[in-house]
Design an enzyme around this catalytic site. Structure first.
Site, PDB file in Angstrom:
ATOM      1  N   SER A  61       0.811  -1.215   0.000  1.00  0.00           N
ATOM      2  CA  SER A  61       0.000   0.000   0.000  1.00  0.00           C
ATOM      3  C   SER A  61       0.847   1.268   0.000  1.00  0.00           C
ATOM      4  O   SER A  61       1.983   1.291   0.476  1.00  0.00           O
ATOM      5  CB  SER A  61      -0.930   0.019   1.215  1.00  0.00           C
ATOM      6  OG  SER A  61      -1.918  -0.972   1.118  1.00  0.00           O
ATOM      7  N   GLN A  62       0.248   2.320  -0.518  1.00  0.00           N
ATOM      8  CA  GLN A  62       0.822   3.664  -0.455  1.00  0.00           C
ATOM      9  C   GLN A  62       1.084   4.028   1.016  1.00  0.00           C
ATOM     10  O   GLN A  62       0.235   3.800   1.874  1.00  0.00           O
ATOM     11  CB  GLN A  62      -0.190   4.618  -1.080  1.00  0.00           C
ATOM     12  CG  GLN A  62       0.180   6.071  -1.083  1.00  0.00           C
ATOM     13  CD  GLN A  62      -0.980   6.913  -1.609  1.00  0.00           C
ATOM     14  OE1 GLN A  62      -2.057   6.392  -1.910  1.00  0.00           O
ATOM     15  NE2 GLN A  62      -0.761   8.206  -1.715  1.00  0.00           N
TER      16      GLN A  62
END
Length: 214
Positions: A61-62
């Site tokens: 994930s970011q």
């Protein structure tokens, strides 16, 4: 603790500007080397605020999403936490710095093996993992103070609500599993049922039932 390198400092400053203000969460992100969880072709992007592929059609994930989800979960240091979707292990490693005990479920065995090796390398001994259908949670270890789901579901999985303690909090992406219309929501379990608070539009891989043959 050794001094953080410039690219880590830049990332932390960006996260703070974008709403990650919990000092415990920022400290956990600073202490977990994201480069360890990123595939070699993407190492130059390890400290950029972007999601990256990790194999098995999954992503890491970011960092902003990791920070905001961790912040919304309000994890105390004595809490027992369940994570659904170990993936690379990055989010789990951040959570492990915040809680007493973390249980993490992943359906892709190759990803899980790689994540467990990273946890061992980082000496994160408060993480317990297993390969299983994440939508069913981990009933043998329930109830949990907090639950985080890192894959999108069209509806809130009832088994996960059942495994949440009273006044417990769950954070998960809800919406179209195609990734077009998803939103992170924070769910609080009350004596009247559940309270749902949406807080961020996102795009996650879908929460899939069962375990693939690999």
């Amino acid at each position: 603790m050794k001094k953080a390198e410039p690219r880590v400092i830049r990332l932390l400053m960006e996260l703070r500007r974008m709403g990650v203000v919990d000092t415990r969460v920022l400290s956990a992100i600073e202490r977990i080397p994201r480069a360890l969880f990123v595939a070699e072709p993407f190492l130059d992007q390890a400290y950029e605020n972007t999601a990256l592929p990790i194999g098995c059609a999954q992503t890491i994930s970011q960092p902003l999403v990791v920070g905001l989800m961790s912040q919304a979960l309000e994890v105390g240091e004595r809490m027992k936490v369940l994570e659904i979707g170990t993936g690379s292990g990055y989010q789990a490693a951040v959570l492990a710095k915040l809680c007493r005990r973390l249980y993490s479920v992943e359906r892709h065995k190759p990803l899980l093996a790689e994540a467990e090796a990273r946890f061992k390398h980082l000496r994160l001994h408060n993480i317990t993992c297993r390969a299983a259908d994440g939508s069913r949670g981990w009933p043998e270890q329930a109830p949990f103070d907090r639950i985080m789901v890192t894959a999108a579901a069209p509806d809130i999985p009832p088994a996960l609500v059942d495994q949440l303690k009273p006044d417990g909090i769950m954070v998960l992406p809800l919406g179209d599993v195609g990734g077009i219309d998803q939103e992170l929501v924070r769910i609080t379990k009350t004596d009247r049922g559940i309270d749902i608070q949406p807080f961020l539009p996102v795009r996650f891989v879908p929460l899939v039932e069962g375990i693939p043959e690999e």
